[in-house]
Scaffold this motif. Structure first.
Motif, PDB file in Angstrom:
ATOM      1  N   TRP A 218       0.838  -1.200   0.000  1.00 47.76           N
ATOM      2  CA  TRP A 218       0.000   0.000   0.000  1.00 47.76           C
ATOM      3  C   TRP A 218       0.875   1.253   0.000  1.00 47.76           C
ATOM      4  CZ3 TRP A 218      -2.923  -2.538   4.561  1.00 47.76           C
ATOM      5  CH2 TRP A 218      -3.865  -3.454   4.080  1.00 47.76           C
ATOM      6  N   TYR A 219       1.936   1.203   0.767  1.00 51.50           N
ATOM      7  CA  TYR A 219       2.816   2.366   0.878  1.00 51.50           C
ATOM      8  C   TYR A 219       3.740   2.498  -0.331  1.00 51.50           C
ATOM      9  CZ  TYR A 219       1.127   2.153   5.657  1.00 51.50           C
ATOM     10  OH  TYR A 219       0.312   2.109   6.775  1.00 51.50           O
ATOM     11  N   ASP A 220       3.908   1.402  -1.066  1.00 58.44           N
ATOM     12  CA  ASP A 220       4.732   1.431  -2.272  1.00 58.44           C
ATOM     13  C   ASP A 220       3.905   1.726  -3.520  1.00 58.44           C
ATOM     14  OD1 ASP A 220       7.036   0.871  -0.883  1.00 58.44           O
ATOM     15  OD2 ASP A 220       6.888  -1.295  -1.162  1.00 58.44           O
ATOM     16  N   ASP A 221       2.629   2.096  -3.309  1.00 59.66           N
ATOM     17  CA  ASP A 221       1.740   2.478  -4.415  1.00 59.66           C
ATOM     18  C   ASP A 221       1.515   1.345  -5.407  1.00 59.66           C
ATOM     19  OD1 ASP A 221       1.400   5.063  -3.413  1.00 59.66           O
ATOM     20  OD2 ASP A 221       3.193   5.778  -4.421  1.00 59.66           O
ATOM     21  N   ILE A 222       1.504   0.116  -4.898  1.00 58.17           N
ATOM     22  CA  ILE A 222       1.163  -1.022  -5.750  1.00 58.17           C
ATOM     23  C   ILE A 222      -0.330  -1.270  -5.594  1.00 58.17           C
ATOM     24  CG2 ILE A 222       1.567  -3.470  -6.234  1.00 58.17           C
ATOM     25  CD1 ILE A 222       4.377  -3.116  -5.057  1.00 58.17           C
ATOM     26  N   ALA A 223      -1.086  -0.799  -6.545  1.00 57.50           N
ATOM     27  CA  ALA A 223      -2.548  -0.834  -6.420  1.00 57.50           C
ATOM     28  C   ALA A 223      -3.092  -2.243  -6.623  1.00 57.50           C
ATOM     29  CB  ALA A 223      -3.168   0.121  -7.428  1.00 57.50           C
ATOM     30  N   ASP A 224      -4.147  -2.558  -5.903  1.00 55.91           N
ATOM     31  CA  ASP A 224      -4.879  -3.802  -6.112  1.00 55.91           C
ATOM     32  C   ASP A 224      -6.304  -3.431  -6.501  1.00 55.91           C
ATOM     33  OD1 ASP A 224      -5.623  -2.780  -3.699  1.00 55.91           O
ATOM     34  OD2 ASP A 224      -5.128  -4.544  -2.513  1.00 55.91           O
ATOM     35  N   ASP A 225      -7.192  -4.405  -6.492  1.00 55.42           N
ATOM     36  CA  ASP A 225      -8.562  -4.185  -6.947  1.00 55.42           C
ATOM     37  C   ASP A 225      -9.413  -3.637  -5.806  1.00 55.42           C
ATOM     38  OD1 ASP A 225     -11.102  -4.261  -8.019  1.00 55.42           O
ATOM     39  OD2 ASP A 225     -10.767  -6.148  -9.082  1.00 55.42           O
ATOM     40  N   ASN A 226     -10.002  -2.474  -5.998  1.00 56.31           N
ATOM     41  CA  ASN A 226     -10.842  -1.878  -4.959  1.00 56.31           C
ATOM     42  C   ASN A 226     -11.998  -2.788  -4.567  1.00 56.31           C
ATOM     43  OD1 ASN A 226      -9.435   0.578  -4.669  1.00 56.31           O
ATOM     44  ND2 ASN A 226     -10.475   1.459  -6.447  1.00 56.31           N
ATOM     45  N   ASP A 228     -12.025  -5.807  -4.078  1.00 59.64           N
ATOM     46  CA  ASP A 228     -11.644  -6.843  -3.114  1.00 59.64           C
ATOM     47  C   ASP A 228     -12.024  -6.459  -1.693  1.00 59.64           C
ATOM     48  OD1 ASP A 228     -10.526  -8.368  -5.104  1.00 59.64           O
ATOM     49  OD2 ASP A 228      -8.440  -7.853  -4.643  1.00 59.64           O
ATOM     50  N   TYR A 229     -12.241  -5.164  -1.467  1.00 61.99           N
ATOM     51  CA  TYR A 229     -12.445  -4.655  -0.108  1.00 61.99           C
ATOM     52  C   TYR A 229     -13.929  -4.622   0.234  1.00 61.99           C
ATOM     53  CZ  TYR A 229      -7.539  -3.380  -0.234  1.00 61.99           C
ATOM     54  OH  TYR A 229      -6.156  -3.437  -0.310  1.00 61.99           O
ATOM     55  N   TYR A 230     -14.249  -5.134   1.434  1.00 65.64           N
ATOM     56  CA  TYR A 230     -15.648  -5.202   1.865  1.00 65.64           C
ATOM     57  C   TYR A 230     -16.304  -3.822   1.912  1.00 65.64           C
ATOM     58  CZ  TYR A 230     -14.341  -9.921   3.400  1.00 65.64           C
ATOM     59  OH  TYR A 230     -13.896 -11.214   3.435  1.00 65.64           O
ATOM     60  N   GLY A 231     -15.510  -2.804   2.173  1.00 64.38           N
ATOM     61  CA  GLY A 231     -16.082  -1.477   2.352  1.00 64.38           C
ATOM     62  C   GLY A 231     -16.328  -0.704   1.074  1.00 64.38           C
ATOM     63  N   PHE A 232     -15.738  -1.135  -0.019  1.00 61.35           N
ATOM     64  CA  PHE A 232     -15.846  -0.344  -1.244  1.00 61.35           C
ATOM     65  C   PHE A 232     -17.303  -0.266  -1.696  1.00 61.35           C
ATOM     66  CE2 PHE A 232     -15.373   0.271  -5.929  1.00 61.35           C
ATOM     67  CZ  PHE A 232     -14.730   1.505  -5.870  1.00 61.35           C
ATOM     68  N   GLY A 233     -17.839   0.940  -1.700  1.00 59.71           N
ATOM     69  CA  GLY A 233     -19.210   1.161  -2.140  1.00 59.71           C
ATOM     70  C   GLY A 233     -20.262   1.100  -1.058  1.00 59.71           C
ATOM     71  N   VAL A 234     -19.884   0.826   0.219  1.00 53.87           N
ATOM     72  CA  VAL A 234     -20.897   0.777   1.268  1.00 53.87           C
ATOM     73  C   VAL A 234     -21.374   2.193   1.569  1.00 53.87           C
ATOM     74  CG1 VAL A 234     -19.870  -1.298   2.290  1.00 53.87           C
ATOM     75  CG2 VAL A 234     -19.289   0.952   3.218  1.00 53.87           C
ATOM     76  N   PRO A 320      -9.523   1.402  -0.079  1.00 55.93           N
ATOM     77  CA  PRO A 320     -10.868   1.906   0.198  1.00 55.93           C
ATOM     78  C   PRO A 320     -11.122   2.064   1.699  1.00 55.93           C
ATOM     79  CG  PRO A 320     -10.957   0.256  -1.516  1.00 55.93           C
ATOM     80  CD  PRO A 320      -9.554   0.220  -0.974  1.00 55.93           C
ATOM     81  N   HIS A 321     -11.477   3.269   2.095  1.00 53.18           N
ATOM     82  CA  HIS A 321     -11.818   3.549   3.485  1.00 53.18           C
ATOM     83  C   HIS A 321     -12.495   4.907   3.539  1.00 53.18           C
ATOM     84  CE1 HIS A 321      -8.142   6.001   3.268  1.00 53.18           C
ATOM     85  NE2 HIS A 321      -8.525   6.611   4.377  1.00 53.18           N
ATOM     86  N   LEU A 322     -13.010   5.241   4.706  1.00 53.18           N
ATOM     87  CA  LEU A 322     -13.554   6.576   4.922  1.00 53.18           C
ATOM     88  C   LEU A 322     -12.656   7.318   5.888  1.00 53.18           C
ATOM     89  CD1 LEU A 322     -15.871   8.737   4.705  1.00 53.18           C
ATOM     90  CD2 LEU A 322     -16.731   7.759   6.844  1.00 53.18           C
ATOM     91  N   HIS A 323     -12.211   8.493   5.469  1.00 47.34           N
ATOM     92  CA  HIS A 323     -11.535   9.384   6.401  1.00 47.34           C
ATOM     93  C   HIS A 323     -12.590  10.346   6.935  1.00 47.34           C
ATOM     94  CE1 HIS A 323      -8.325  11.900   8.145  1.00 47.34           C
ATOM     95  NE2 HIS A 323      -9.184  12.879   7.894  1.00 47.34           N
ATOM     96  N   TYR A 324     -12.747  10.330   8.269  1.00 46.33           N
ATOM     97  CA  TYR A 324     -13.721  11.224   8.900  1.00 46.33           C
ATOM     98  C   TYR A 324     -13.013  12.030   9.978  1.00 46.33           C
ATOM     99  CZ  TYR A 324     -17.364  13.140  11.798  1.00 46.33           C
ATOM    100  OH  TYR A 324     -18.147  14.023  12.504  1.00 46.33           O
ATOM    101  N   GLU A 325     -13.424  13.291  10.090  1.00 46.91           N
ATOM    102  CA  GLU A 325     -12.911  14.123  11.179  1.00 46.91           C
ATOM    103  C   GLU A 325     -13.899  15.225  11.499  1.00 46.91           C
ATOM    104  OE1 GLU A 325     -10.072  17.141   8.634  1.00 46.91           O
ATOM    105  OE2 GLU A 325      -9.466  15.060   8.893  1.00 46.91           O
ATOM    106  N   LEU A 326     -13.860  15.673  12.742  1.00 50.02           N
ATOM    107  CA  LEU A 326     -14.589  16.865  13.169  1.00 50.02           C
ATOM    108  C   LEU A 326     -13.574  17.991  13.241  1.00 50.02           C
ATOM    109  CD1 LEU A 326     -17.563  17.470  14.062  1.00 50.02           C
ATOM    110  CD2 LEU A 326     -16.705  17.435  16.410  1.00 50.02           C
ATOM    111  N   ARG A 327     -13.957  19.167  12.735  1.00 50.26           N
ATOM    112  CA  ARG A 327     -13.006  20.281  12.683  1.00 50.26           C
ATOM    113  C   ARG A 327     -13.729  21.597  12.838  1.00 50.26           C
ATOM    114  NH1 ARG A 327     -12.260  20.670   6.940  1.00 50.26           N
ATOM    115  NH2 ARG A 327     -10.189  19.730   6.931  1.00 50.26           N
ATOM    116  N   ASN A 328     -12.983  22.698  12.886  1.00 49.90           N
ATOM    117  CA  ASN A 328     -13.602  24.007  13.147  1.00 49.90           C
ATOM    118  C   ASN A 328     -13.806  24.847  11.892  1.00 49.90           C
ATOM    119  OD1 ASN A 328     -11.039  24.977  12.535  1.00 49.90           O
ATOM    120  ND2 ASN A 328     -10.553  25.593  14.631  1.00 49.90           N
TER     121      ASN A 328
END
Length: 370
Positions: A218-226, A228-234, A320-328
């Motif tokens: 992931w850190y070496d930018d070797i992409a796989d199939d989105n 494959d991830y349970y969260g993709f599209g939820v 695939p993931h969600l980045h969430y944050e609360l901010r001002n």
């Protein structure tokens, strides 16, 4: 006496007399410091900006903290140094170069919930590289407890792993906005100081189907199939009531960012995103959404629990993931993160689930909500 024990004892007292040369100044970032708390601990999340005004490089070799209650009575004292109680900050500390600044993450991030945090007195010990000059700099910090104003629920339903949060070792926490890249962008604060990465997982805590993956890829930018991830599209749900103040859609789920785009739009690092203004000084940010999934428009009112988009891998996303944050605020250059407490979810402890009415989330937590 063991020399390391002796050094430890010595560091409980000031090593040098106060130097009034004003070679070094230290400011607290952000200006208003908040702490979070749960049943066991209190948590601090702030930085020190060190400015070396001298003509010599200087090395930070020790930090001591004294904690006082509202009656100015000592409640705790602790220290780190390069001799006997090394910390991640001191191990990684390179000299603060002459006429340069350096960001130092607070090395004392956690306290027992019973310890009052009225005043934190810090003492920093510096020494020039040649060992000929020493400086002591003191800083007082007065943290405030932050109670989230918005009634928040987790933005992802089902079984979710908090892949990273904003603890001491989190990449959200260790965001060095003094790096030349961020200076070029005009970033002056840590907008993701209290960020979370939500990923959908199965019963074993795995986030994808198929053969095991080597996560370093992931850190070496070797992409796989989105897919494959349970969260993709939820579905992604509004964490609280508010008004949509900005959206972005149409960015491919290719896990990349364009520096040229960021220079045009400071929020482009998040790929497709949604920002909700909760109308109380708090804003929710949802990033890395799936291309074409945004279901809301700018200026639209939304209710808590309303589907607003879908999890994707757009922008600066490892997978695939969600980045969430609360901010001002709704930007990135001059926006700071805010602590967030969530309602109506379950903590998963193996075969046991515990209902949480209002609580913090931390890296490694497994939660469920319906």
């Amino acid at each position: 006496m063991n020399k390391y024990i002796l050094l430890s004892c010595l560091f409980l007292q000031p090593l040098f007399s106060q130097n009034n040369s004003n070679n070094i100044t230290i400011s607290v970032k952000p200006g208003k410091v908040y702490y979070e708390k749960d049943q066991a601990n209190k948590y601090l999340n702030f930085d020190f900006l060190i400015e070396n005004k001298s003509n010599r490089n200087t090395i930070l070799n020790a930090v001591e903290i004294s904690v006082f209650d509202e009656n100015n009575k000592l409640a705790k004292r602790d220290y780190v140094n390069v001799y006997s109680r090394e910390s991640l900050e001191l191990i990684l500390t390179k000299p603060v170069e002459a006429h340069r600044t350096k960001l130092l993450f607070n090395p004392f991030p956690e306290f027992d919930v019973n310890i009052p945090l009225h005043k934190l007195h810090y003492e920093f010990s510096f020494q020039t590289e040649d060992g000929k000059e020493n400086d002591i700099v003191t800083v007082d910090v007065f943290p405030e407890f932050y109670q989230t104003k918005t009634n928040l629920i987790p933005p992802v339903k089902g079984r979710v792993l908090i892949w990273d949060a904003h603890d001491y070792n989190s990449h959200h926490r260790r965001f060095d906005y003094t790096d030349s890249l961020f200076i070029k962008r005009g970033t002056t604060m840590n907008f993701q100081r209290y960020g979370y990465d939500f990923v959908v997982v199965d019963e074993q805590g795995t986030m994808y189907k198929g053969n095991p993956k080597i996560n370093i890829e992931w850190y070496d930018d070797i992409a796989d199939d989105n897919t494959d991830y349970y969260g993709f599209g939820v579905p992604i749900y509004a964490t609280g009531d508010g008004i949509i103040v900005d959206i972005r859609d149409g960015v491919p789920d290719d896990r990349t960012i364009s520096e040229a785009e960021i220079l045009k739009n400071e929020k482009a690092y998040g790929g497709n995103y949604i920002i909700i203004d909760h109308q109380n000084g708090e804003f929710s940010w949802f990033g890395h959404l799936k291309q074409g999934s945004v279901k809301v428009k700018k200026g639209q009112k939304v209710k808590q629990g309303e589907i607003i988009g879908a999890m994707g891998a757009s922008g600066n996303s490892l997978f695939p993931h969600l980045h969430y944050e609360l901010r001002n605020g709704d930007g990135a250059k001059h926006v700071e993160g805010l602590p967030s407490y969530f309602n109506k979810y379950f903590r998963v402890f193996g075969s046991k689930k515990v209902a949480v009415k209002n609580g913090l989330l931390d890296a490694g937590d497994i939660i469920e909500s319906k």
